[in-house]
Scaffold this motif. Structure first.
Motif, PDB file in Angstrom:
ATOM      1  N   GLY A   1       0.779  -1.220   0.000  1.00 24.33           N
ATOM      2  CA  GLY A   1       0.000   0.000   0.000  1.00 24.33           C
ATOM      3  C   GLY A   1       0.817   1.280   0.000  1.00 24.33           C
ATOM      4  N   ARG A   2       2.127   1.160  -0.246  1.00 21.54           N
ATOM      5  CA  ARG A   2       2.997   2.343  -0.218  1.00 21.54           C
ATOM      6  C   ARG A   2       3.670   2.513  -1.574  1.00 21.54           C
ATOM      7  N   LYS A   3       3.778   3.761  -1.995  1.00 16.80           N
ATOM      8  CA  LYS A   3       4.468   4.084  -3.235  1.00 16.80           C
ATOM      9  C   LYS A   3       5.951   4.238  -2.920  1.00 16.80           C
ATOM     10  N   VAL A   4       6.782   3.438  -3.605  1.00 16.55           N
ATOM     11  CA  VAL A   4       8.203   3.408  -3.262  1.00 16.55           C
ATOM     12  C   VAL A   4       9.057   3.372  -4.530  1.00 16.55           C
ATOM     13  N   PHE A   5      10.309   3.783  -4.368  1.00 19.01           N
ATOM     14  CA  PHE A   5      11.312   3.555  -5.397  1.00 19.01           C
ATOM     15  C   PHE A   5      11.882   2.155  -5.218  1.00 19.01           C
ATOM     16  N   ALA A   6      11.975   1.402  -6.314  1.00 21.79           N
ATOM     17  CA  ALA A   6      12.695   0.131  -6.307  1.00 21.79           C
ATOM     18  C   ALA A   6      14.123   0.403  -6.775  1.00 21.79           C
ATOM     19  N   LEU A   7      15.094  -0.090  -6.013  1.00 19.06           N
ATOM     20  CA  LEU A   7      16.503   0.185  -6.272  1.00 19.06           C
ATOM     21  C   LEU A   7      17.311  -1.099  -6.192  1.00 19.06           C
ATOM     22  N   HIS A   8      18.491  -1.105  -6.818  1.00 19.74           N
ATOM     23  CA  HIS A   8      19.452  -2.175  -6.562  1.00 19.74           C
ATOM     24  C   HIS A   8      20.851  -1.658  -6.888  1.00 19.74           C
ATOM     25  N   LEU A   9      21.849  -2.336  -6.359  1.00 18.84           N
ATOM     26  CA  LEU A   9      23.234  -1.989  -6.626  1.00 18.84           C
ATOM     27  C   LEU A   9      23.731  -2.783  -7.826  1.00 18.84           C
ATOM     28  N   ILE A  10      24.106  -2.060  -8.890  1.00 19.21           N
ATOM     29  CA  ILE A  10      24.703  -2.694 -10.062  1.00 19.21           C
ATOM     30  C   ILE A  10      26.107  -3.164  -9.746  1.00 19.21           C
ATOM     31  N   GLN A  11      26.826  -2.355  -8.983  1.00 20.47           N
ATOM     32  CA  GLN A  11      28.196  -2.648  -8.566  1.00 20.47           C
ATOM     33  C   GLN A  11      28.345  -2.144  -7.149  1.00 20.47           C
ATOM     34  N   ALA A  12      29.196  -2.795  -6.361  1.00 17.31           N
ATOM     35  CA  ALA A  12      29.315  -2.414  -4.957  1.00 17.31           C
ATOM     36  C   ALA A  12      30.699  -2.722  -4.430  1.00 17.31           C
ATOM     37  N   ARG A  13      31.128  -1.910  -3.490  1.00 20.28           N
ATOM     38  CA  ARG A  13      32.389  -2.180  -2.806  1.00 20.28           C
ATOM     39  C   ARG A  13      32.293  -3.475  -2.011  1.00 20.28           C
ATOM     40  N   ASN A  14      31.097  -3.759  -1.492  1.00 22.16           N
ATOM     41  CA  ASN A  14      30.829  -5.031  -0.843  1.00 22.16           C
ATOM     42  C   ASN A  14      30.088  -5.918  -1.845  1.00 22.16           C
ATOM     43  N   PRO A  15      30.752  -6.895  -2.464  1.00 27.08           N
ATOM     44  CA  PRO A  15      30.113  -7.689  -3.528  1.00 27.08           C
ATOM     45  C   PRO A  15      28.828  -8.384  -3.105  1.00 27.08           C
ATOM     46  N   ASP A  16      28.660  -8.636  -1.808  1.00 30.28           N
ATOM     47  CA  ASP A  16      27.452  -9.307  -1.354  1.00 30.28           C
ATOM     48  C   ASP A  16      26.190  -8.471  -1.592  1.00 30.28           C
ATOM     49  N   LEU A  17      26.354  -7.171  -1.801  1.00 30.09           N
ATOM     50  CA  LEU A  17      25.208  -6.297  -2.001  1.00 30.09           C
ATOM     51  C   LEU A  17      24.756  -6.217  -3.448  1.00 30.09           C
ATOM     52  N   VAL A  18      25.578  -6.687  -4.377  1.00 30.05           N
ATOM     53  CA  VAL A  18      25.275  -6.551  -5.802  1.00 30.05           C
ATOM     54  C   VAL A  18      23.992  -7.302  -6.144  1.00 30.05           C
TER      55      VAL A  18
END
Length: 447
Positions: free
Chosen positions: A391-408
């Motif tokens: 029920g909330r309007k949100v931005f969907a985001l993700h990390l294409i590249q990251a200093r911490n690879p686990d976040l990619v």
């Protein structure tokens, strides 16, 4: 006289000629600016760098449309880039011919308020070898190292929105550049870090160097088996394509590219194109063909900039033309939070819509492009869209590249804010922090 007529009359003038701040008054008069407007532009150029050249002036800018012409706006300072009181103060100093030191001190104070090193680019990712911090080297991601040769710390022309503007304003404390002997230090560091497979030679503009000097930076990398790809960051294809065609060492440069490919390395020319007009001259098409003929790949990228390319049809046109010329669309960036960012920034919601509309209008061959992408401290954060969750309007985001690879590749969400222009303007939609804020301490040097 049309833009093409102007190009034809200057086609024999192939030698490079730079125009700097001392030429501003004459050039801005050509754009129809009044004396007071020209003085304000000169005041802005005391703070932010200005440099262009005869190719841009004669063959890219449509002077009949200036100062609204997008290439003109891409190149020339605008009085609204800085707070009015700062422009008025420096303009007053120039009007009364104040001592040079007083003008420079005033400009310095303004620069220090413009976030000259976004994402901690001066402090973060600084490699350490044998207890010594390497100047001009950044271990950006696990597999990628950036190298800033001392000889490559300028460009054929400066984009008015450049996030690396501190490299060009004459303040040594703001520059990122390798020491003499930096290429050997880079090799030593790479040997100590076999996880690094990619080196990006950047600046400034790596293509400002002669072929002989660039060879000194590149040749040592060819013997390193661990290095799979060498990238060269450049705006030269847009601002000085003669580098690859008619410059005296153009043949030597292309021979170096061929040598890199023969050595079994992927050579990627990371070309910066901001507007379709930069792709319209015959000489840029010839330069592109010559580079591709060496076996190098040309990948294209640029930020989304208000008043220059903030329309879907501009990006659609660019991506289509790039594919036709054999290049690979790579990134649409969000304007960095530095310098006159407020002047050029496009809200993330609008930026995503521009990206989506352009993306939907091109074939799959152009959909290699990613974006809109923010180059943050943690890595490249991509805006994937606006959605409704719980029920909330949100931005969907993700990390294409990251200093911490686990976040990619891990999706995360931010509260929708139509005015937000950067990650720092967003709040987590679920939880009290973004996943990237849980990454290891970014202040730690890579060692």
């Amino acid at each position: 006289m049309t833009l093409m007529d102007t190009a034809q009359t200057t086609s024999t003038n192939r030698g490079f000629r730079a125009f700097t701040a001392r030429h501003l008054d004459r050039l801005t008069a050509r754009a129809g600016l009044s004396p007071d407007e020209r003085l304000a532009v000169r005041a802005v150029a005391e703070v932010l760098p200005f440099r262009t050249n005869n190719y841009v002036v004669d063959e890219l800018i449509d002077w009949s449309a200036a100062p609204a012409d997008p290439i003109y706006r891409l190149m020339f300072p605008q009085k609204d880039m800085l707070p009015e009181e700062d422009v008025d103060h420096i303009a007053g100093l120039l009007r009364r011919d104040a001592p040079r030191q007083e003008v420079q001190q005033a400009a310095h104070r303004v620069r220090m308020r413009l976030n000259p090193h976004p994402a901690g680019q001066m402090q973060l990712n600084r490699p350490v070898l044998d207890g010594h911090v390497l100047e001009g080297v950044q271990h950006k991601y696990r597999e990628t190292v950036l190298f800033f040769p001392r000889q490559g710390q300028t460009c054929h022309a400066y984009c008015s929105y450049c996030f690396r503007w501190p490299q060009f304003v004459g303040e040594p404390g703001l520059r990122i550049a390798a020491d003499d002997g930096g290429s050997q230090e880079l090799v030593d560091y790479l040997l100590a870090h076999p996880e690094v497979t990619n080196v990006l030679i950047t600046g400034g503009d790596a293509m400002i160097m002669s072929a002989a000097v660039l060879r000194q930076q590149v040749a040592p990398l060819l013997a390193l088996e661990q290095i799979e790809s060498i990238r060269i960051g450049t705006k030269a294809l847009a601002f000085w394509p003669r580098k690859f065609v008619t410059d005296p060492d153009a043949g030597d440069l292309l021979a170096l590219f061929e040598q890199v490919v023969r050595a079994g390395k992927n050579l990627a020319v990371m070309a910066h194109f901001s507007h379709p007009r930069e792709l319209e001259t015959p000489i840029v098409e010839e330069a592109i063909a010559r580079i591709r003929g060496t076996g190098a790949v040309i990948r294209t990228q640029a930020p989304l900039i208000r008043s220059i390319n903030d329309a879907a049809e501009v990006w659609e046109s660019m991506w289509r033309k790039q594919v036709r010329l054999g290049m690979v669309p790579y990134y649409m960036f969000v304007e960095r939070d530095t310098g006159p960012a407020d002047y050029f920034a496009v809200p993330l919601a609008r930026g995503y819509q521009i990206f989506r509309d352009a993306y939907a209008a091109v074939s799959g061959l152009a959909r290699t492009v990613r974006g809109p992408s923010m180059s943050t401290t943690a890595g490249k954060v991509c805006v994937d869209g606006v959605v409704e969750l719980a029920g909330r309007k949100v931005f969907a985001l993700h990390l294409i590249q990251a200093r911490n690879p686990d976040l990619v590749g891990r999706p995360f969400y931010a509260e929708y804010d139509p005015a937000a222009v950067w990650l720092s303007d967003l709040k987590p939609a679920f939880g009290d922090r973004f996943p990237l804020e849980e990454s290891p301490d970014p202040e730690e040097p890579v060692c």
